[in-house]
Scaffold this motif. Sequence first.
Motif, PDB file in Angstrom:
ATOM      1  N   LEU A  73       0.836  -1.200   0.000  1.00 55.65           N
ATOM      2  CA  LEU A  73       0.000   0.000   0.000  1.00 55.65           C
ATOM      3  C   LEU A  73       0.872   1.251   0.000  1.00 55.65           C
ATOM      4  CD1 LEU A  73      -2.857  -0.820   2.520  1.00 55.65           C
ATOM      5  CD2 LEU A  73      -3.046  -0.563   0.058  1.00 55.65           C
ATOM      6  N   PRO A  74       0.576   2.198  -0.870  1.00 56.10           N
ATOM      7  CA  PRO A  74       1.345   3.443  -0.857  1.00 56.10           C
ATOM      8  C   PRO A  74       1.100   4.229   0.434  1.00 56.10           C
ATOM      9  CG  PRO A  74      -0.160   3.354  -2.747  1.00 56.10           C
ATOM     10  CD  PRO A  74      -0.406   2.152  -1.918  1.00 56.10           C
ATOM     11  N   ARG A  75       2.062   5.029   0.804  1.00 57.55           N
ATOM     12  CA  ARG A  75       1.957   5.798   2.046  1.00 57.55           C
ATOM     13  C   ARG A  75       0.801   6.796   2.016  1.00 57.55           C
ATOM     14  NH1 ARG A  75       6.077   5.201   5.666  1.00 57.55           N
ATOM     15  NH2 ARG A  75       7.955   4.233   4.867  1.00 57.55           N
ATOM     16  N   ARG A  76       0.378   7.209   0.860  1.00 62.87           N
ATOM     17  CA  ARG A  76      -0.691   8.206   0.785  1.00 62.87           C
ATOM     18  C   ARG A  76      -2.074   7.609   1.082  1.00 62.87           C
ATOM     19  NH1 ARG A  76       0.701   7.377  -4.738  1.00 62.87           N
ATOM     20  NH2 ARG A  76      -1.046   6.447  -5.827  1.00 62.87           N
ATOM     21  N   LEU A  77      -2.186   6.286   1.091  1.00 67.70           N
ATOM     22  CA  LEU A  77      -3.454   5.634   1.424  1.00 67.70           C
ATOM     23  C   LEU A  77      -3.517   5.369   2.929  1.00 67.70           C
ATOM     24  CD1 LEU A  77      -3.904   3.085  -1.483  1.00 67.70           C
ATOM     25  CD2 LEU A  77      -5.142   5.204  -1.124  1.00 67.70           C
ATOM     26  N   HIS A  78      -3.680   6.429   3.684  1.00 65.58           N
ATOM     27  CA  HIS A  78      -3.666   6.304   5.141  1.00 65.58           C
ATOM     28  C   HIS A  78      -4.798   5.425   5.652  1.00 65.58           C
ATOM     29  CE1 HIS A  78      -0.496   9.192   5.503  1.00 65.58           C
ATOM     30  NE2 HIS A  78      -1.167  10.070   4.761  1.00 65.58           N
ATOM     31  N   GLN A  79      -5.977   5.560   5.068  1.00 68.91           N
ATOM     32  CA  GLN A  79      -7.120   4.772   5.539  1.00 68.91           C
ATOM     33  C   GLN A  79      -6.897   3.277   5.317  1.00 68.91           C
ATOM     34  OE1 GLN A  79      -9.525   6.159   7.219  1.00 68.91           O
ATOM     35  NE2 GLN A  79     -10.557   4.227   7.580  1.00 68.91           N
ATOM     36  N   GLY A  80      -6.341   2.905   4.183  1.00 69.55           N
ATOM     37  CA  GLY A  80      -6.067   1.496   3.905  1.00 69.55           C
ATOM     38  C   GLY A  80      -5.008   0.930   4.835  1.00 69.55           C
ATOM     39  N   ARG A  81      -4.003   1.739   5.142  1.00 76.14           N
ATOM     40  CA  ARG A  81      -2.943   1.294   6.051  1.00 76.14           C
ATOM     41  C   ARG A  81      -3.486   1.131   7.466  1.00 76.14           C
ATOM     42  NH1 ARG A  81       2.195   1.806   3.903  1.00 76.14           N
ATOM     43  NH2 ARG A  81       3.174   2.251   5.903  1.00 76.14           N
ATOM     44  N   ARG A  82      -4.347   2.060   7.887  1.00 83.27           N
ATOM     45  CA  ARG A  82      -4.946   1.941   9.221  1.00 83.27           C
ATOM     46  C   ARG A  82      -5.861   0.721   9.303  1.00 83.27           C
ATOM     47  NH1 ARG A  82      -6.563   7.850   9.188  1.00 83.27           N
ATOM     48  NH2 ARG A  82      -4.564   8.847   9.506  1.00 83.27           N
ATOM     49  N   THR A  83      -6.566   0.444   8.229  1.00 83.69           N
ATOM     50  CA  THR A  83      -7.439  -0.735   8.202  1.00 83.69           C
ATOM     51  C   THR A  83      -6.616  -2.015   8.334  1.00 83.69           C
ATOM     52  OG1 THR A  83      -9.037   0.436   6.831  1.00 83.69           O
ATOM     53  CG2 THR A  83      -9.187  -1.958   6.861  1.00 83.69           C
ATOM     54  N   ALA A  84      -5.502  -2.083   7.633  1.00 86.90           N
ATOM     55  CA  ALA A  84      -4.640  -3.269   7.718  1.00 86.90           C
ATOM     56  C   ALA A  84      -4.099  -3.446   9.135  1.00 86.90           C
ATOM     57  CB  ALA A  84      -3.500  -3.161   6.711  1.00 86.90           C
ATOM     58  N   VAL A  85      -3.705  -2.352   9.774  1.00 83.26           N
ATOM     59  CA  VAL A  85      -3.231  -2.435  11.154  1.00 83.26           C
ATOM     60  C   VAL A  85      -4.370  -2.857  12.073  1.00 83.26           C
ATOM     61  CG1 VAL A  85      -2.394  -1.080  13.107  1.00 83.26           C
ATOM     62  CG2 VAL A  85      -1.354  -0.815  10.887  1.00 83.26           C
ATOM     63  N   GLY A  86      -5.560  -2.314  11.834  1.00 82.91           N
ATOM     64  CA  GLY A  86      -6.724  -2.688  12.640  1.00 82.91           C
ATOM     65  C   GLY A  86      -7.037  -4.169  12.546  1.00 82.91           C
ATOM     66  N   ILE A  87      -6.884  -4.736  11.359  1.00 81.54           N
ATOM     67  CA  ILE A  87      -7.127  -6.167  11.185  1.00 81.54           C
ATOM     68  C   ILE A  87      -6.096  -6.982  11.975  1.00 81.54           C
ATOM     69  CG2 ILE A  87      -7.045  -8.060   9.499  1.00 81.54           C
ATOM     70  CD1 ILE A  87      -8.300  -6.057   7.492  1.00 81.54           C
ATOM     71  N   ALA A  88      -4.832  -6.578  11.913  1.00 81.00           N
ATOM     72  CA  ALA A  88      -3.784  -7.304  12.643  1.00 81.00           C
ATOM     73  C   ALA A  88      -4.022  -7.233  14.151  1.00 81.00           C
ATOM     74  CB  ALA A  88      -2.413  -6.744  12.290  1.00 81.00           C
ATOM     75  N   VAL A  89      -4.390  -6.061  14.652  1.00 82.68           N
ATOM     76  CA  VAL A  89      -4.637  -5.905  16.091  1.00 82.68           C
ATOM     77  C   VAL A  89      -5.901  -6.659  16.500  1.00 82.68           C
ATOM     78  CG1 VAL A  89      -5.171  -4.219  17.892  1.00 82.68           C
ATOM     79  CG2 VAL A  89      -3.360  -3.750  16.250  1.00 82.68           C
ATOM     80  N   ALA A  90      -6.930  -6.637  15.656  1.00 81.57           N
ATOM     81  CA  ALA A  90      -8.150  -7.397  15.957  1.00 81.57           C
ATOM     82  C   ALA A  90      -7.864  -8.891  16.011  1.00 81.57           C
ATOM     83  CB  ALA A  90      -9.228  -7.098  14.915  1.00 81.57           C
ATOM     84  N   CYS A  91      -7.016  -9.381  15.121  1.00 76.95           N
ATOM     85  CA  CYS A  91      -6.621 -10.791  15.156  1.00 76.95           C
ATOM     86  C   CYS A  91      -5.918 -11.113  16.471  1.00 76.95           C
ATOM     87  CB  CYS A  91      -5.704 -11.127  13.987  1.00 76.95           C
ATOM     88  SG  CYS A  91      -6.532 -11.179  12.399  1.00 76.95           S
ATOM     89  N   LEU A  92      -5.091 -10.191  16.953  1.00 77.92           N
ATOM     90  CA  LEU A  92      -4.402 -10.393  18.228  1.00 77.92           C
ATOM     91  C   LEU A  92      -5.402 -10.465  19.376  1.00 77.92           C
ATOM     92  CD1 LEU A  92      -1.870 -10.559  19.979  1.00 77.92           C
ATOM     93  CD2 LEU A  92      -1.780  -8.063  19.935  1.00 77.92           C
ATOM     94  N   VAL A  93      -6.368  -9.576  19.389  1.00 80.05           N
ATOM     95  CA  VAL A  93      -7.367  -9.561  20.467  1.00 80.05           C
ATOM     96  C   VAL A  93      -8.179 -10.854  20.469  1.00 80.05           C
ATOM     97  CG1 VAL A  93      -9.467  -8.415  21.275  1.00 80.05           C
ATOM     98  CG2 VAL A  93      -7.505  -7.051  20.578  1.00 80.05           C
ATOM     99  N   VAL A  94      -8.643 -11.266  19.307  1.00 84.87           N
ATOM    100  CA  VAL A  94      -9.439 -12.498  19.222  1.00 84.87           C
ATOM    101  C   VAL A  94      -8.598 -13.707  19.602  1.00 84.87           C
ATOM    102  CG1 VAL A  94     -10.736 -13.990  17.640  1.00 84.87           C
ATOM    103  CG2 VAL A  94     -11.043 -11.524  17.540  1.00 84.87           C
ATOM    104  N   ALA A  95      -7.341 -13.731  19.178  1.00 82.65           N
ATOM    105  CA  ALA A  95      -6.461 -14.847  19.517  1.00 82.65           C
ATOM    106  C   ALA A  95      -6.242 -14.941  21.020  1.00 82.65           C
ATOM    107  CB  ALA A  95      -5.120 -14.702  18.800  1.00 82.65           C
TER     108      ALA A  95
END
Length: 108
Positions: A73-95
């Motif tokens: 993801l390019p750096r200018r797509l802040h929303q997409g990058r935040r979504t990807a981080v949110g998915i990783a953190v959500a996976c951690l919480v569920v795990a």
Amino acid sequence: MVFGVAVAAAVLVTVWWGIVGLSTENFGSDCLSSFGETGRRADHCYWVNDRAETWLPRLVSASWISAAVMLVLPRRLHQGRRTAVGIAVACLVVAVVLGTQAVIASAP
């Protein structure tokens, strides 16, 4: 920094999967020795451990995929990058929730 958070979450999910596997003696092997083959508590122990055994590898994969998406993801797509981080953190919480339930259910 955002990429570091995604990778850290993916690493923690992977490590947690191993910790849960070891502390539940390979996801439920200790249910038999602690609770027997049948009974309400034995059934609950098997069910919780089977659920953790099924979902933890999928959560590990999802967290690493979302961290890898951060690389393309390019750096200018802040929303997409935040979504990807949110998915990783959500996976951690569920795990953590699934693993904790499996460890608690396996305790005698």
